[in-house]
Design a protein around this motif. Structure first.
Motif, short mmCIF file in Angstrom:
data_model
loop_
_atom_site.label_atom_id
_atom_site.label_comp_id
_atom_site.label_asym_id
_atom_site.label_seq_id
_atom_site.Cartn_x
_atom_site.Cartn_y
_atom_site.Cartn_z
N ASN A 113 0.64 -1.23 -0.06
CA ASN A 113 0.17 -0.20 -0.02
C ASN A 113 0.84 1.28 0.01
OD1 ASN A 113 -2.62 -1.37 0.22
ND2 ASN A 113 -2.06 -1.76 2.20
N LEU A 114 2.17 1.30 -0.12
CA LEU A 114 2.96 2.29 -0.15
C LEU A 114 2.79 3.18 -1.10
CD1 LEU A 114 5.12 3.54 1.60
CD2 LEU A 114 7.08 2.49 0.10
N SER A 115 2.34 4.41 -1.03
CA SER A 115 2.00 5.35 -1.86
C SER A 115 3.07 6.41 -2.14
CB SER A 115 0.58 5.99 -1.81
OG SER A 115 0.39 6.80 -2.80
N ILE A 116 3.79 7.00 -1.03
CA ILE A 116 4.55 7.98 -0.90
C ILE A 116 5.72 7.48 -0.46
CG2 ILE A 116 4.82 10.41 -0.21
CD1 ILE A 116 1.78 10.87 -0.23
N LEU A 117 6.86 7.67 -0.80
CA LEU A 117 8.49 7.29 -0.48
C LEU A 117 9.16 8.44 -0.80
CD1 LEU A 117 10.24 5.00 0.73
CD2 LEU A 117 10.48 4.00 -1.55
N LEU A 118 9.58 8.93 0.27
CA LEU A 118 10.69 9.98 0.28
C LEU A 118 11.79 9.83 1.33
CD1 LEU A 118 8.08 13.03 0.97
CD2 LEU A 118 8.90 12.04 -1.10
N LEU A 119 12.79 9.68 0.53
CA LEU A 119 14.25 9.07 0.97
C LEU A 119 15.17 10.17 0.54
CD1 LEU A 119 14.33 5.32 0.47
CD2 LEU A 119 13.27 6.63 2.34
N LYS A 120 15.13 11.30 -0.04
CA LYS A 120 15.76 12.30 -0.17
C LYS A 120 16.87 12.77 0.72
CE LYS A 120 13.49 16.78 0.31
NZ LYS A 120 13.11 18.02 -0.33
N ALA A 121 18.15 13.37 0.47
CA ALA A 121 19.10 13.83 1.07
C ALA A 121 19.47 12.91 2.25
CB ALA A 121 18.57 15.18 1.59
N ASN A 122 19.99 11.63 1.99
CA ASN A 122 20.54 10.98 3.00
C ASN A 122 21.87 10.55 2.48
OD1 ASN A 122 18.73 10.12 5.67
ND2 ASN A 122 17.23 10.20 3.84
N CYS A 168 10.03 -1.33 -8.23
CA CYS A 168 9.05 -1.80 -9.41
C CYS A 168 7.97 -2.54 -8.79
CB CYS A 168 9.71 -2.60 -10.23
SG CYS A 168 11.34 -1.71 -11.12
N ARG A 169 8.17 -3.07 -7.73
CA ARG A 169 6.76 -3.94 -7.35
C ARG A 169 5.83 -2.96 -6.18
NH1 ARG A 169 11.31 -7.79 -5.93
NH2 ARG A 169 11.21 -7.05 -3.67
N LEU A 170 6.34 -1.69 -6.15
CA LEU A 170 5.41 -0.93 -5.37
C LEU A 170 4.35 -0.25 -6.45
CD1 LEU A 170 8.19 1.10 -3.54
CD2 LEU A 170 6.86 -0.61 -2.70
N TYR A 171 3.38 -1.13 -6.31
CA TYR A 171 2.09 -0.91 -7.41
C TYR A 171 1.28 0.37 -7.10
CZ TYR A 171 3.92 -5.38 -9.16
OH TYR A 171 4.66 -6.38 -9.61
N ALA A 172 1.40 0.51 -5.74
CA ALA A 172 0.44 1.67 -5.42
C ALA A 172 1.36 3.12 -5.27
CB ALA A 172 -0.16 1.37 -3.84
N LEU A 173 2.57 2.95 -5.66
CA LEU A 173 3.47 4.13 -5.53
C LEU A 173 3.11 5.16 -6.49
CD1 LEU A 173 6.00 4.89 -4.13
CD2 LEU A 173 7.27 4.29 -6.08
N SER A 174 2.93 6.52 -5.92
CA SER A 174 2.63 7.77 -6.95
C SER A 174 3.67 8.81 -6.69
CB SER A 174 1.36 8.17 -6.46
OG SER A 174 1.53 8.54 -5.13
N ILE A 175 4.41 8.95 -5.48
CA ILE A 175 5.48 9.41 -5.29
C ILE A 175 6.64 8.93 -4.87
CG2 ILE A 175 6.13 11.87 -4.32
CD1 ILE A 175 3.36 12.69 -3.89
N LEU A 176 7.80 9.12 -5.70
CA LEU A 176 9.24 8.57 -5.31
C LEU A 176 10.12 9.64 -5.35
CD1 LEU A 176 10.98 6.18 -4.79
CD2 LEU A 176 11.20 5.79 -7.17
N ASP A 177 10.90 10.03 -4.12
CA ASP A 177 11.89 10.81 -4.11
C ASP A 177 13.07 10.31 -3.49
OD1 ASP A 177 13.77 13.14 -3.88
OD2 ASP A 177 12.39 14.39 -3.17
#
Length: 694
Positions: A371-380, A391-400
């Motif tokens: 169900n992960l829709s927003i994944l924000l990992l920037k600036a690490n 590619c398996r995050l089928y609910a993903l809409s925002i990736l940073d």
């Protein structure tokens, strides 16, 4: 005889005077909400009704012609009302109708939410001990809260004054109202502190004082929040100081605690982790420091966590029992170490760990969150290859994942992301409408209408309750920060639902851009800048019909800019600067007519408007250079290394022989080191990546 009449939620044109109901002398309940009203000639509007209503509801209504609704005149002749709802109607800036309360001494529920009431809060001259619900939220009430408010309405259970312009201290007398359950005075200009009498209330269940200018300490030693308090919302004030480790807040009744956007400091209090029924915990934008303790794992019912923008450090505790959590926001802290499986439950919708110091590879479990829709990992400081399991995050809409140390190729399978449209339910925390309602159903005054005995026949109203009964459970809308169009924007609510974006910028990615990314037809922002990408710009990008921002700058892209890109008619920001592109720039039509020279700079072989360089026959292009055959890169590297070695050894020899030149050389290095550093960094394309996030 007619006693109950409901016209609600229809398309009737109801006469504003209600004169057509004049002869129904036994009418007790009149429901007309969500209709259109028709204005009548002024001569026919004044009339004396034969009925005395107990319940009247014309909420969420409007007048047929352009203009403002007026209060029906027949209300001036009503003396037995128990429930009246005029919410969500624009009455054109009327004053508070205190005469309604004066005339109807047995009135129990008064709902005037968003009715364009202006001016001071004038109260009736005599107390009304029967009034239980007083809702005047989202109006334009000004000045102070009257000092005699508590004596006029001594038995209130629900008091909502949210979203006005009241400039006042919190009345101390509110703490003495023994029946008060729900208090909402958020979004005003309240000042001072929380009176200890209010903090010691034994009846209060819901408290919202957010977005005021309150100050002082929230949890001073003399303050005791008793076991009844379940929701504490103090967001956006000026509270300061540390939260002590001791508190008498019950470990079973507290469901929501939001003290974000204040000036609180110190370590996270130990008593917090004993509140095992917490659903929402928001301590964001304060000055908390120290680590997140392992006791955090005790919050097994937690649904929403926001500890963003503090000074928290150390590793994120590894919790295997937080299976219900849906929204996690820990951005802008000092968290370090590898990413532990703290939030690997299948319910997770948002994971925001941006701008910390997390290291290592992005673990596989991130790609197993259905169900992960927003994944924000920037600036690490994540390294390794860009994970294929994204590619398996089928609910993903925002990736940073920008501003990390990720390497390798962009997985071509990212083009299989569906970028599904999420409903607002996924964003606005529906548990405020459902779970909290269920938890408090035994204390909510939602059954009052069902117990009205309408004269001798005991006709009861079992219809739909007004939506305002659940009004205060709709707080907690999620928001995120995302950079696009060269700026950081805050997205929340319905706008966040529609945002589809991918940001892989400022990494060490190599290889070509997968043409399949052109299949992401719903994407609105794509940033691949500041990498080491090679090859051509895919012409398939022309299929990105919703895209608003496309940044491919600071790479090693070659070839021409595909003319098909002019078909992207929604594009607002476009940059291919600092690559090795060649040939003419696409025709200046559609959105491409708005892009200036900055979008193309740093490509010596590009020509045509808006550049000053015309595309003459002698303009060198990548294709013309290929006519002489490809350059053997092996020979090139060998010859370059040999030449560099000879120059280096010659320079060392000269400096060793001549002391004067040696001294001048070291002085030159010392004077120019800083300037040379920034010049080199800028030429490598890393300085703009740094500057843009300052």
């Amino acid at each position: 005889m007619l006693q109950f009449l409901s016209l609600s939620v229809n398309q009737f044109h109801v006469p504003l005077s209600f004169k057509s109901f004049a002869n129904h002398s036994n009418l007790k309940v009149l429901l007309a909400r969500r209709n259109k009203f028709v204005a009548e000639p002024a001569t026919s509007q004044t009339w004396s009704p034969k009925f005395q209503l107990k319940v009247f509801d014309m909420s969420s209504s409007e007048i047929e012609e352009d203009g403002k609704l007026q209060l029906p005149n027949f209300l001036y002749y009503q003396y037995d009302l128990r429930y009246i709802d005029l919410s969500y109607c624009s009455y054109g800036g009327i004053g508070f109708p205190h005469w309604l309360v004066e005339n109807n001494t047995r009135l129990e529920d008064l709902l005037l939410m968003n009715t364009s009431i202006v001016g001071p809060l004038f109260l009736p001259s005599h107390p009304n001990p029967n009034l239980k619900t007083f809702v005047v939220s989202y109006n334009h009430l000004q000045h102070e809260i009257p000092r005699n408010f508590c004596s006029i309405f001594p038995n209130l259970e629900t008091l909502w004054l949210r979203g006005n312009a009241l400039k006042s201290a919190i009345p101390v007398c509110l703490g003495g109202m023994q029946q008060l359950i729900y208090l909402d005075m958020a979004v005003n200009n309240l000042f001072g502190g929380i009176p200890k009498e209010l903090a010691m209330s034994r009846s209060l269940v819901f408290l919202d004082l957010s977005l005021n200018t309150l100050s002082g300490k929230i949890f001073a030693p003399i303050y005791y929040f008793f076991n009844s308090l379940a929701v504490v919302l103090l967001r956006g004030n000026k509270f300061e100081g540390e939260i002590p480790d001791f508190s008498t807040i019950s470990s079973t009744n507290l469901y929501v605690l939001d003290v974000g956007f204040n000036h609180l400091s110190g370590k996270l209090p130990k008593w917090l982790w004993k509140n095992t029924n917490l659903w929402r915990l928001d301590l964001s934008r304060n000055h908390f420091e120290g680590s997140i303790p392992m006791e955090f794992c005790n919050l097994v019912d937690l649904l929403f966590l926001d500890l963003s923008e503090n000074h928290l450090s150390g590793a994120i505790p590894s919790c295997s029992n937080l299976q219900k959590i849906r929204y996690v926001h820990l951005r802008k802290n000092k968290l370090s170490g590898p990413l532990s499986p703290a939030f690997n439950g299948s319910s997770l919708v948002t994971l925001d760990l941006s701008e910390n110091s997390l290291t290592g590879e992005i673990p596989d479990w991130v790609g197993m969150l259905p169900n992960l829709s927003i994944l924000l990992l920037k600036a690490n400081q994540f390294d390794g290859e860009l994970p294929v399991h994204f590619c398996r995050l089928y609910a993903l809409s925002i990736l940073d994942v920008s501003r990390n140390k990720l390497s390798g190729r962009i997985p071509s399978c990212l083009s299989n992301l569906t970028l599904i449209l999420r409903t607002e339910r996924d964003i606005s925390h529906p548990f405020y409408n459902m779970i909290m309602y269920s938890a408090f159903r035994n204390v909510l005054a939602v059954s009052r209408l069902t117990i009205y005995d309408l004269i001798s026949n005991k006709v009861s109203y079992d219809g739909e309750l007004p939506s305002s009964q659940l009004y205060f459970f709709k707080y907690g809308v999620e928001y995120i920060e995302f950079r696009t169009k060269y700026q950081v924007y805050t997205y929340q609510g319905k706008i966040l639902v529609l945002l589809f974006a991918i940001d892989l910028s400022c990494n060490r990615l190599t290889g070509t851009i997968p043409p399949g990314l052109g299949n992401l037809s719903e994407i609105r922002g794509l940033n691949l800048s500041h990498n080491n990408l090679t090859g051509a710009i895919p012409s398939t990008f022309s299929k990105l019909k919703q895209i608003e921002s496309l940044d491919l700058s600071y790479n090693n892209l070659t070839g021409r800019i595909p003319s098909e890109l002019t078909e992207m008619t929604t594009l607002e920001v476009f940059s291919v600067a600092h690559n090795n592109l060649s040939g003419p720039i696409p025709d200046r039509k559609n959105q491409f007519g708005t892009f200036e020279e900055n979008s193309y700079k740093g490509n010596p072989l590009l020509c045509g408007p808006p550049l000053n360089k015309s595309c003459s026959e002698g303009t060198p292009t990548a294709s013309s250079s290929e006519e002489h055959g490809p350059v053997d890169m092996g020979y090139f590297y060998i010859s370059f290394a040999v030449s560099y070695g000879i120059i280096f050894l010659a320079t060392i020899a000269v400096l060793y022989i001549n002391p004067y030149w040696r001294q001048a050389w070291f002085k030159f290095v010392e004077d120019c080191s800083t300037a040379c550093y920034f010049f080199i960094v800028d030429r490598l394309g890393r300085l703009p990546c740094f500057r843009r996030n300052m």
